[in-house]
Design a protein around this motif. Structure first.
Motif, mmCIF file in Angstrom:
data_model
loop_
_atom_site.group_PDB
_atom_site.id
_atom_site.type_symbol
_atom_site.label_atom_id
_atom_site.label_comp_id
_atom_site.label_asym_id
_atom_site.label_seq_id
_atom_site.Cartn_x
_atom_site.Cartn_y
_atom_site.Cartn_z
ATOM 1 N N ALA A 76 2.931 7.807 -1.311
ATOM 2 C CA ALA A 76 3.315 8.813 -0.321
ATOM 3 C C ALA A 76 4.404 9.738 -0.852
ATOM 4 C CB ALA A 76 3.797 8.113 0.958
ATOM 5 N N ILE A 77 5.255 9.214 -1.715
ATOM 6 C CA ILE A 77 6.351 10.030 -2.251
ATOM 7 C C ILE A 77 5.888 10.872 -3.437
ATOM 8 C CG2 ILE A 77 8.631 9.911 -3.339
ATOM 9 C CD1 ILE A 77 9.138 7.379 -1.747
ATOM 10 N N SER A 78 5.011 10.307 -4.270
ATOM 11 C CA SER A 78 4.658 10.974 -5.532
ATOM 12 C C SER A 78 3.444 11.893 -5.421
ATOM 13 C CB SER A 78 4.401 9.912 -6.608
ATOM 14 O OG SER A 78 3.373 9.021 -6.197
ATOM 15 N N LEU A 79 2.479 11.575 -4.563
ATOM 16 C CA LEU A 79 1.289 12.410 -4.462
ATOM 17 C C LEU A 79 1.579 13.697 -3.688
ATOM 18 C CD1 LEU A 79 -1.517 9.783 -3.695
ATOM 19 C CD2 LEU A 79 -1.039 10.919 -5.877
ATOM 20 N N PRO A 80 0.742 14.702 -3.820
ATOM 21 C CA PRO A 80 0.903 15.911 -2.999
ATOM 22 C C PRO A 80 0.808 15.573 -1.519
ATOM 23 C CG PRO A 80 -0.605 16.334 -4.821
ATOM 24 C CD PRO A 80 -0.346 14.864 -4.827
ATOM 25 N N PRO A 81 1.595 16.267 -0.695
ATOM 26 C CA PRO A 81 1.590 15.924 0.744
ATOM 27 C C PRO A 81 0.207 16.017 1.371
ATOM 28 C CG PRO A 81 3.403 17.404 0.211
ATOM 29 C CD PRO A 81 2.539 17.346 -1.007
ATOM 30 N N TRP A 82 -0.558 17.030 0.958
ATOM 31 C CA TRP A 82 -1.911 17.155 1.506
ATOM 32 C C TRP A 82 -2.916 17.193 0.365
ATOM 33 C CZ3 TRP A 82 -4.126 16.646 6.078
ATOM 34 C CH2 TRP A 82 -5.445 17.085 6.229
ATOM 35 N N PRO A 83 -3.870 16.283 0.335
ATOM 36 C CA PRO A 83 -4.124 15.255 1.355
ATOM 37 C C PRO A 83 -3.557 13.887 1.036
ATOM 38 C CG PRO A 83 -6.020 15.436 -0.059
ATOM 39 C CD PRO A 83 -5.001 16.391 -0.614
ATOM 40 N N GLY A 84 -2.714 13.785 -0.030
ATOM 41 C CA GLY A 84 -2.259 12.475 -0.480
ATOM 42 C C GLY A 84 -1.498 11.696 0.570
ATOM 43 N N ALA A 85 -0.420 12.304 1.097
ATOM 44 C CA ALA A 85 0.380 11.598 2.094
ATOM 45 C C ALA A 85 -0.415 11.326 3.367
ATOM 46 C CB ALA A 85 1.638 12.417 2.416
ATOM 47 N N ALA A 86 -1.296 12.247 3.743
ATOM 48 C CA ALA A 86 -2.113 12.026 4.932
ATOM 49 C C ALA A 86 -3.067 10.841 4.735
ATOM 50 C CB ALA A 86 -2.898 13.292 5.265
ATOM 51 N N LEU A 87 -3.663 10.723 3.542
ATOM 52 C CA LEU A 87 -4.533 9.586 3.272
ATOM 53 C C LEU A 87 -3.757 8.274 3.276
ATOM 54 C CD1 LEU A 87 -6.764 11.057 0.414
ATOM 55 C CD2 LEU A 87 -7.426 10.607 2.787
ATOM 56 N N VAL A 88 -2.559 8.293 2.716
ATOM 57 C CA VAL A 88 -1.724 7.084 2.720
ATOM 58 C C VAL A 88 -1.357 6.695 4.144
ATOM 59 C CG1 VAL A 88 0.524 6.171 2.035
ATOM 60 C CG2 VAL A 88 -0.829 7.476 0.401
ATOM 61 N N LEU A 89 -1.008 7.677 4.966
ATOM 62 C CA LEU A 89 -0.639 7.394 6.350
ATOM 63 C C LEU A 89 -1.792 6.741 7.103
ATOM 64 C CD1 LEU A 89 1.475 9.660 8.624
ATOM 65 C CD2 LEU A 89 -0.621 8.702 9.534
ATOM 66 N N VAL A 90 -2.987 7.296 6.969
ATOM 67 C CA VAL A 90 -4.145 6.738 7.674
ATOM 68 C C VAL A 90 -4.466 5.342 7.140
ATOM 69 C CG1 VAL A 90 -6.598 7.044 8.115
ATOM 70 C CG2 VAL A 90 -5.058 9.012 8.221
ATOM 71 N N SER A 91 -4.394 5.153 5.835
ATOM 72 C CA SER A 91 -4.704 3.848 5.252
ATOM 73 C C SER A 91 -3.714 2.785 5.724
ATOM 74 C CB SER A 91 -4.694 3.941 3.729
ATOM 75 O OG SER A 91 -5.630 4.906 3.270
ATOM 76 N N ALA A 92 -2.417 3.097 5.705
ATOM 77 C CA ALA A 92 -1.410 2.128 6.154
ATOM 78 C C ALA A 92 -1.596 1.796 7.626
ATOM 79 C CB ALA A 92 -0.016 2.688 5.898
ATOM 80 N N LEU A 93 -1.917 2.802 8.429
ATOM 81 C CA LEU A 93 -2.116 2.561 9.856
ATOM 82 C C LEU A 93 -3.328 1.658 10.104
ATOM 83 C CD1 LEU A 93 -0.841 3.395 12.545
ATOM 84 C CD2 LEU A 93 -2.462 5.273 12.656
ATOM 85 N N VAL A 94 -4.415 1.883 9.367
ATOM 86 C CA VAL A 94 -5.610 1.051 9.525
ATOM 87 C C VAL A 94 -5.325 -0.380 9.082
ATOM 88 C CG1 VAL A 94 -7.960 0.696 8.681
ATOM 89 C CG2 VAL A 94 -7.203 2.986 9.347
ATOM 90 N N LEU A 95 -4.603 -0.551 7.982
ATOM 91 C CA LEU A 95 -4.283 -1.892 7.504
ATOM 92 C C LEU A 95 -3.371 -2.635 8.478
ATOM 93 C CD1 LEU A 95 -3.687 -1.134 3.721
ATOM 94 C CD2 LEU A 95 -5.588 -2.422 4.700
ATOM 95 N N LEU A 96 -2.405 -1.945 9.066
ATOM 96 C CA LEU A 96 -1.493 -2.596 10.004
ATOM 97 C C LEU A 96 -2.205 -3.055 11.266
ATOM 98 C CD1 LEU A 96 1.638 -0.292 9.642
ATOM 99 C CD2 LEU A 96 1.642 -2.776 9.382
ATOM 100 N N LEU A 97 -3.028 -2.198 11.830
ATOM 101 C CA LEU A 97 -3.692 -2.524 13.085
ATOM 102 C C LEU A 97 -4.929 -3.385 12.877
ATOM 103 C CD1 LEU A 97 -3.480 0.947 14.878
ATOM 104 C CD2 LEU A 97 -1.954 -1.022 15.129
ATOM 105 N N GLY A 98 -5.513 -3.370 11.655
ATOM 106 C CA GLY A 98 -6.728 -4.118 11.398
ATOM 107 C C GLY A 98 -6.481 -5.457 10.729
ATOM 108 N N PRO A 99 -6.543 -5.531 9.404
ATOM 109 C CA PRO A 99 -6.400 -6.823 8.727
ATOM 110 C C PRO A 99 -5.073 -7.519 8.974
ATOM 111 C CG PRO A 99 -7.317 -5.167 7.243
ATOM 112 C CD PRO A 99 -6.881 -4.438 8.468
ATOM 113 N N ALA A 100 -3.962 -6.778 9.033
ATOM 114 C CA ALA A 100 -2.658 -7.414 9.248
ATOM 115 C C ALA A 100 -2.493 -7.916 10.671
ATOM 116 C CB ALA A 100 -1.532 -6.438 8.905
ATOM 117 N N GLY A 101 -3.200 -7.340 11.645
ATOM 118 C CA GLY A 101 -3.147 -7.821 13.015
ATOM 119 C C GLY A 101 -1.852 -7.534 13.747
ATOM 120 N N VAL A 102 -1.212 -6.403 13.459
ATOM 121 C CA VAL A 102 0.024 -6.032 14.155
ATOM 122 C C VAL A 102 -0.345 -5.363 15.478
ATOM 123 C CG1 VAL A 102 2.140 -4.670 14.025
ATOM 124 C CG2 VAL A 102 1.234 -5.763 11.968
ATOM 125 N N PRO A 103 0.193 -5.809 16.606
ATOM 126 C CA PRO A 103 -0.111 -5.146 17.894
ATOM 127 C C PRO A 103 0.347 -3.698 17.882
ATOM 128 C CG PRO A 103 0.889 -7.305 18.255
ATOM 129 C CD PRO A 103 1.020 -7.013 16.799
#
Length: 407
Positions: free
Chosen positions: A190-217
């Protein structure tokens, strides 16, 4: 002489001493202007250091003469003195009114507040309150506020929400290295890649991992994420304007929305990467393993003890707050401020008491400079680590394929 009169007299003597001592000892005789302000001294020092310095800011209004400037300072001081006098006078009047109301109640004269409560059925004629379904014998003229009850889901225990989520996470038994590769790797992307679309892809991926496999409410994630997100938004808003320049004192920045959007994408995505690691890795699993990674053992011990003491301090604060609420410590605004001061003082004293008891307990158990704790057995999963690295490489490759300016 009363105690308040003694304090006021001492303060007046100190103010007089501050005004007379410099004149008596001639502390400013060697200067051309002995009573010059701090802003003038700063200007002189800057001129001596850099004679070619050009100020980047000019005053909005500059008085035409020194007399007008002195008059403006006097008006400012008078306004400040008026505000302070009004505040202290209001506080004193309220205190005197409360004292007179208590005297009337002791004499058997009912106050208007008591009459209104009795008419509304909130107070019995004998001075008891019936709010909440039961009557409690209390001092006349006061209102009962119940202490907060412990919640049914165990929230009464002094556990941080992120720590509780980490202990109940689906990835709780995984080795911290597995989760560090994934969570901190996403943060680096998120820090090193270009903000678009790099940071946006990282944001979506982290959100999916948190709510999905990690099971965070989702609710718990939002409560933890909204604080760093607020800092991200605040930092991005400052890029929308600039101070000074041809557009005036404050004007819109030329590329303000673009830069603000890029910064918001980077920081919000990086925050989610850190939260992915925090929501799946309890500190009790991470800190002991840092010694094996080469971190000095005394440093890890201090962090482990501080982490443990934070829970004890939160527990003490919670108990004192409940006790104050049960003893009517939050009935009025003044009582709330007094209770808050007492809460801070009590927590400060109890923290030192806890530290002393901890030191005594460690000495009695043969403390030799190292805290030995049981660490859950876990192995680094080559499959999980390889999948994490593959996800990071795929995000980086997809970013460079889809890269385009954010506009």
């Amino acid at each position: 002489m009363s105690r308040n009169a003694k304090i006021n007299t001492l303060l007046l003597l100190l103010v007089a001493a501050l005004a007379v001592i410099p004149l008596a000892f001639g502390l400013g005789d060697h200067k051309e202007e002995p009573f010059a302000g701090a802003d003038g001294e700063a200007e002189t020092a800057i001129t001596e250091i850099d004679p070619d310095y050009e100020p980047w800011f000019s005053p909005l209004y500059e008085p035409p003469s020194g007399e007008i400037e002195s008059a403006l300072f006097a008006v400012q001081a008078a306004l400040g003195a008026g505000v302070l006098a009004y505040y202290f006078g209001l506080r004193r009047g309220r205190r005197q009114g409360e004292a007179r109301a208590r005297e009337r109640e002791r004499a058997g004269v009912q106050t208007p507040e008591g009459a209104r409560e009795q008419a509304a059925g909130l107070r019995a004629p004998d001075g008891t309150h019936e709010r909440g379904g039961g009557a409690a014998t209390r001092a006349p003229g006061t209102t009962r506020r119940c202490a907060p009850a412990p919640t049914a889901d165990g929230a009464d225990r002094p556990v941080l929400p992120i720590d509780a989520a980490a202990h109940s996470s689906r990835w709780r038994r995984r080795h911290p290295v597995d989760k560090a590769v994934l969570g901190l790797g996403l943060t680096v992307l998120a820090i090193s890649l270009p903000p678009w679309p790099g940071a946006a892809l990282v944001l979506v991926s982290a959100l999916v991992l948190l709510l999905g496999p990690a099971g965070v409410p989702a609710g718990r994630l939002w409560r933890a994420y909204r604080v760093p997100l607020g800092f991200c938004v605040t930092g991005a808003l400052t890029l929308l304007v600039r101070v000074g320049g041809p557009g005036g004192f404050v004007s819109p920045a030329p590329d303000g929305p673009l830069r603000a959007g890029e910064l918001l994408l980077r920081t919000s995505a990086a925050s989610l990467g850190v939260l992915l690691f925090a929501f799946t890795t309890p500190m009790s699993d991470l800190l002991p393993r840092l010694v094996r990674a080469g971190v000095p053992a005394p440093l890890v011990d201090v962090a482990l003890v501080t982490y443990r003491m934070s829970f004890l301090l939160l527990d003490s604060v919670r108990r004192v707050h409940r006790a104050q609420a049960a003893r009517l410590g939050h009935t009025t605004r003044a009582a709330t401020w007094r209770s808050l001061g007492g809460l801070g003082a009590t927590a400060f004293v109890r923290s030192f008491d806890r530290a002393a008891r901890l030191q005594t307990g460690l000495a009695g158990r043969g403390y030799d400079g190292a805290l030995r704790v049981l660490v859950p057995e876990a192995r680094v999963s080559a499959r999980f680590t390889a999948a994490s690295v593959a996800l990071l490489v795929a995000l980086a490759a997809l970013t460079f394929v889809l890269e385009r300016p954010l506009s």
